[in-house]
Structures are given as structure tokens and as C-alpha cells.
Design a protein around this motif. Structure first.
Motif, PDB file in Angstrom:
ATOM      1  N   ARG A  76       0.751  -1.262   0.378  1.00 17.11           N
ATOM      2  CA  ARG A  76       0.073  -0.322   0.096  1.00 17.11           C
ATOM      3  C   ARG A  76       0.804   1.409   0.073  1.00 17.11           C
ATOM      4  NH1 ARG A  76      -5.161  -0.301  -1.840  1.00 17.11           N
ATOM      5  NH2 ARG A  76      -3.579  -1.520  -3.694  1.00 17.11           N
TER       6      ARG A  76
ATOM      7  N   TYR B 265      -0.019   3.853  -2.708  1.00 19.56           N
ATOM      8  CA  TYR B 265      -0.138   4.848  -2.185  1.00 19.56           C
ATOM      9  C   TYR B 265       0.776   5.762  -2.740  1.00 19.56           C
ATOM     10  CZ  TYR B 265      -4.547   3.654  -0.788  1.00 19.56           C
ATOM     11  OH  TYR B 265      -6.664   3.393  -0.782  1.00 19.56           O
TER      12      TYR B 265
ATOM     13  N   TYR C 124      -9.064  -2.360  -8.806  1.00 14.28           N
ATOM     14  CA  TYR C 124     -10.205  -2.481  -8.366  1.00 14.28           C
ATOM     15  C   TYR C 124     -11.068  -3.466  -9.122  1.00 14.28           C
ATOM     16  CZ  TYR C 124      -8.700   0.015  -4.220  1.00 14.28           C
ATOM     17  OH  TYR C 124      -8.173   0.111  -2.653  1.00 14.28           O
TER      18      TYR C 124
ATOM     19  N   LYS D  39      -4.023  -8.139  -4.407  1.00 13.63           N
ATOM     20  CA  LYS D  39      -4.708  -7.766  -3.745  1.00 13.63           C
ATOM     21  C   LYS D  39      -6.424  -8.454  -2.379  1.00 13.63           C
ATOM     22  CE  LYS D  39      -6.790  -3.296  -1.789  1.00 13.63           C
ATOM     23  NZ  LYS D  39      -5.930  -2.903  -0.119  1.00 13.63           N
TER      24      LYS D  39
ATOM     25  N   TYR E 294      -6.058  -3.583   8.566  1.00 15.67           N
ATOM     26  CA  TYR E 294      -6.857  -2.742   8.160  1.00 15.67           C
ATOM     27  C   TYR E 294      -5.465  -1.410   8.600  1.00 15.67           C
ATOM     28  CZ  TYR E 294      -9.754   0.980   4.869  1.00 15.67           C
ATOM     29  OH  TYR E 294     -10.112   0.921   4.679  1.00 15.67           O
TER      30      TYR E 294
ATOM     31  N   SER F  54     -15.208  -1.076  -4.925  1.00 13.38           N
ATOM     32  CA  SER F  54     -14.792   0.131  -4.510  1.00 13.38           C
ATOM     33  C   SER F  54     -14.226   0.668  -6.538  1.00 13.38           C
ATOM     34  CB  SER F  54     -13.730  -0.033  -4.458  1.00 13.38           C
ATOM     35  OG  SER F  54     -14.084  -0.684  -2.944  1.00 13.38           O
TER      36      SER F  54
HETATM   37  N1  GLU Z   1      -7.859   2.239   2.060  1.00 15.91           N
HETATM   38  C1  GLU Z   1      -8.294   1.156   1.491  1.00 15.91           C
HETATM   39  C2  GLU Z   1      -7.284  -0.327   0.936  1.00 15.91           C
HETATM   40  O1  GLU Z   1      -6.873   1.047   0.402  1.00 15.91           O
HETATM   41  C3  GLU Z   1      -9.749   0.675   0.399  1.00 15.91           C
HETATM   42  C4  GLU Z   1     -10.129  -0.731   0.177  1.00 15.91           C
HETATM   43  C5  GLU Z   1     -11.226  -0.068  -0.805  1.00 15.91           C
HETATM   44  O2  GLU Z   1     -11.622   0.516  -1.819  1.00 15.91           O
HETATM   45  O3  GLU Z   1     -12.811  -1.134  -0.584  1.00 15.91           O
HETATM   46  O4  GLU Z   1      -7.623  -0.857   1.055  1.00 15.91           O
END
Ligand code: GLU
Length: 463
Positions: A20, A24, A56, A136, A162, A401
Motif C-alpha cells: 500500500r 499510494y 479494483y 489485493k 487495515y 470499490s
Molecule cells: N483504503 C483501502 C485500501 O486501500 C480501500 C479499500 C477499498 O476501496 O475497498 O485497502
């Protein structure tokens, strides 16, 4: 009840934290990189929307392949390598990019040939999208597989996991952001992409080297190896209760779309709000707009233990809400956050800036909602999925998502800019108040509807 958590959880925590961080970190500078030399703001926003939507979508594929052929472990390693390759291509793209924007007017200079940089970037995005699909859903599925199906520690385990997501989401932009370039020096972004690439390699390597030792059940059975259920998956032999459980996942995932579509305004309309209508001065220093985006992640890390403690305490008195109800509470808190800011900007003159406490307060409330919804949702999917479809169902969960991220961009175009805008011709948005109230209604209605049907869903969830 068993105390503590298996060591494997902490390996998965670290692996996901690093992934992540990479995701990010790259995402924080991605649009800035595009507009610095390659695309106009509009095209960059569109590419960004498609990218965040598609990352996603591919978990469906990654989940299917893991359940059917590879198992979680191999999928994560392949996904991690693909993502590292994607970041490497981003690095190469920024390494060969040349300044191409006329100084003040932001026009792309057609005489500068940046085609190779664009091509490399597109290749990079392709591998990131594909790699994320393998990584993921499978890492999340493995968290659940560390515990027996009825283990009460699952919600807490996913909340800890998380936190890993959000430690990464906090640190990635902070480190990669150091290497922000601009239209005079777009090539500087390459260091940001290189950081993301290196951290992705560390994530994959750590998992690869330590998985056999730590990712095991309490009685030492390996978790996430090649599935032994292929035959069963081919025939799709689902029992009545399994079908009902799958239906519950679909129904809740549909509600969750409304959560993320409103929540993900953080990267778009709420960033415009931070930029244009928020006074960002602290003791004479003007805080960069993008810093607001790390606030929710920081709040998650700070508040996750508090939430775990609260569920635990409520549980002791038998008052802990059901997992479905927690999803509804998450939606309600999202509505509350928007109501809070709508109240703050009511009758606000377009030229006037408000205190940053409004946005900070909104993110604080939204984070409470996120913690009630997101990790608990992962845990719910893990509890309800038939074992041989666990990763595919996680992919379905992330599908919401994907839809949300695309929808978020569309809803953000309603951000008031002086002219009246309308949603499907029946809701007029003239002011910031109207805009924020749109999200209050959207998530509020979804919360109430979900709470109303929760008894039915709870019944369907019983074995
Ligand atoms: N912040 C979460 C992640 O990056 C968001 C997950 C989601 O959109 O379901 O895992």
C-alpha cells in the motif's frame, strides 16, 4: 477464546503495508507527473479515474485464478512482481520525459516528443492494474484463512490488518512526495516511482521468504497453497446456505458502493475544497493541499485500536452490533461527516475561506465510518465465502470499490463552480451546501435501507 493473534497476521500486515506504501506513494504523485509534461488536467483526471477504477476490477480475475489454479501464495508473489515491474516502467517513463509545457499557460508543447514516456507509463499502469488484481484480494483472503471459520478474533484481525494498509497509505505519499517534480523538471518524479518500486520488491521478497514459516494455521497447516478444490469448483456444487451467503455478500457490496463513491471524494472534490475554500495556514505556514489526503490514513492508524476496544467492550455486554449493522453505521457516519461540513459552509460566500477544522472534522468522522465498514466488511466476506470461492468473493467485494472510484469522479464534476448543475435533471446543485447535502442524502438513505434489511440479512447469514 484464544488470546493474541497468529504470527502470520503480522507478516501479512507488513507485506500489505509495503504494497500500500507503493500503491499510494505512486498515486500521490501520479496526476502531478502527468500534468507536468504529458497531459492536460482533464485528460489526466480521466486517466486517473480509469486507473483507480481498474485496479479494483482486476481482483475478480486474480481471485478466480487463485481459487481455481494457483492458490493465494503464488498469486501474491506474481502480483507483487507485476506491480514492481509496473513501478519500474513508471520510473523509466519519468527517466526519459522531457519538459513540454509552456511556462505560464500550461499548454503542452507539440514540438517535444514524449511519446516514449507515455508508452512506458501506459505499460506501467497496465502491469500495476494486473498485479494489483493478483495481490489485493489474495492477501485479504489469507488473513481470514489464518483463523477457523467461527473464530471471534476475525474482526479484530482485519482491523489490525487495515492499520497496516493505512500505515503504508500514510508513509507512501510522505516519502514519494519528497520527489515531486514540476513542468520545468518533470524527470524528478522518477525518484518517487523508484521508491515505490523498491518498496514493492521488499514487500514481495519478504512475503516470499517468510511465508512458509509464518503463514500457517494454529495447527501448522500451510495457508493459501494451491487449492485442492478444483473439481468442486468446476461443478459449482453450492449448498442452499452457501448460495444465501453469497447473496448477502452481493447485497452488502452494492450498498458499499455508496460509501466509497462518497468517501473517495477525498482525492477529487474535497481536494478542490481544501485548495480553494480552506484556510490552510498554521502559525504562518501554509499547509500543502495534498497533506489533507493523508489525514484519513493517519486517523485510521490512531483510531483502529480504539474501535477494536470499543467493539470488544460492547461485545462483553452483548451489545456489539452485527457485522451488517456495522456497515450501516459506517454509511451513517459518512452522512454525518458530510452533514457536519455542509453545516460549516452554509451561506458561505464563494470568496471566503473556512477554517481547516471543518475538513479535519469531516475526515475524523469519515474515518470512524471507514473503520466500522471496511475491515469489518473484509472480515464478513471472509466468514461468508465458501472456502473454494474465498478469493473470488473478495474480488467481488473490491468490485464495489471499482464502481465507486469511477462514480466518485462523475459525482465530483457536480462540484459547484458558479453555474447551476444538476444530477440526472432532478437535483439542482447551486452551492457547496447543496453539493455536500447530496452525499448526506446518498449515504444516509443507504444507511437506513441497510439497517432496515439487516434482520433479513442476518437470518440469511446463519448456517
Ligand atoms: N483504503 C483501502 C485500501 O486501500 C480501500 C479499500 C477499498 O476501496 O475497498 O485497502
Amino acid at each position: 477464546m484464544k488470546e493474541g493473534h497468529p504470527k502470520g497476521l503480522y507478516l501479512l500486515f507488513f507485506t500489505e503495508m509495503a504494497e500500500r506504501f507503493s500503491y499510494y506513494g505512486m498515486r500521490a504523485v501520479f496526476t502531478l507527473y502527468m500534468v507536468a509534461a504529458l497531459f492536460t488536467m482533464e485528460s489526466a483526471s480521466e486517466i486517473y479515474g480509469y486507473y483507480t477504477g481498474l485496479v479494483y476490477l482486476t481482483p475478480l480475475l486474480g481471485g478466480y485464478i487463485a481459487d481455481r489454479y494457483w492458490g493465494n501464495r503464488r498469486s501474491i508473489v506474481v502480483g507483487g512482481m507485476l506491480m514492481a515491474l509496473g513501478q519500474l516502467l513508471m520510473f523509466l517513463s519519468a527517466s526519459c520525459v522531457r519538459p513540454a509545457i509552456y511556462e505560464a499557460d500550461g499548454v503542452i508543447d507539440p514540438a517535444v516528443d514524449n511519446h516514449l514516456a507515455v508508452l512506458l507509463m501506459m505499460g506501467g499502469l497496465f502491469f500495476l492494474i494486473l498485479g494489483n488484481g493478483f495481490f489485493k484480494p489474495n492477501i485479504a483472503t489469507m488473513v481470514g484463512s489464518l483463523y477457523s471459520p467461527d473464530d471471534k478474533r476475525k474482526d479484530a484481525a482485519f482491523t489490525i490488518f487495515y492499520m497496516g494498509v493505512n500505515v503504508g497509505a500514510t508513509l507512501g505519499p510522505l516519502l514519494c512526495g519528497i520527489f515531486e517534480g514540476d513542468y520545468l523538471n518533470p524527470s524528478r518524479f522518477k525518484w518517487a516511482f523508484l521508491c515505490a518500486c523498491i518498496v514493492m520488491i521488499i514487500s514481495t521478497l519478504t512475503f516470499y521468504l517468510l511465508k512458509d514459516r509464518y503463514v500457517v494455521t494454529h495447527d501448522g497447516q500451510p495457508v493459501g497453497i494451491k487449492p485442492a478444490h478444483q473439481q468442486r469448483a468446476v461443478k459449482h456444487e453450492l449448498s442452499r446456505s452457501e448460495k444465501q451467503h453469497i447473496a448477502v455478500i452481493f447485497i452488502i457490496a452494492a450498498f458499499v458502493i455508496f460509501f466509497w463513491a462518497a468517501y473517495e471524494q477525498a482525492g477529487v472534490s474535497l481536494t478542490f475544497f481544501a485548495d480553494q475554500q480552506t484556510d490552510r495556514h498554521i502559525l504562518g505556514w501554509e499547509m500543502p493541499t495534498s497533506y489533507f489526503q493523508s489525514l484519513p490514513a493517519i486517523f485510521v492508524v490512531l483510531l483502529a485500536p480504539v474501535m477494536n476496544l470499543m467493539w470488544d467492550l460492547l461485545g462483553r455486554y452483548g451489545w456489539e452490533p452485527s457485522s451488517v449493522m456495522k456497515q450501516a453505521i459506517g454509511l451513517a457516519l459518512l452522512a454525518l461527516g458530510y452533514w457536519f461540513i455542509a453545516w460549516g459552509v452554509k451561506d458561505l460566500d464563494p470568496q471566503v475561506k473556512v477554517s481547516m477544522w471543518w475538513l479535519t472534522g469531516l475526515y475524523f468522522i469519515h474515518t470512524l465510518g471507514e473503520l466500522s465498514l471496511s475491515p469489518i466488511g473484509l472480515s464478513l466476506v471472509s466468514k461468508l465465502s465458501p472456502k473454494h470461492l474465498a478469493s473470488l468473493m473478495m474480488g467481488i467485494w473490491f468490485l464495489s470499490s471499482a464502481v465507486s472510484n469511477m462514480l466518485a469522479g462523475q459525482l465530483s464534476t457536480l462540484y459547484p463552480d458558479g453555474s447551476a448543475k444538476s444530477l440526472f435533471g432532478w437535483v439542482e446543485i447551486r452551492s457547496l451546501y447543496d453539493f455536500f447535502m447530496l452525499f448526506v442524502s446518498m449515504s444516509g438513505i443507504a444507511a437506513v435501507a441497510l439497517a432496515c434489511i439487516s434482520p433479513v440479512l442476518n437470518k440469511m447469514m446463519k448456517k
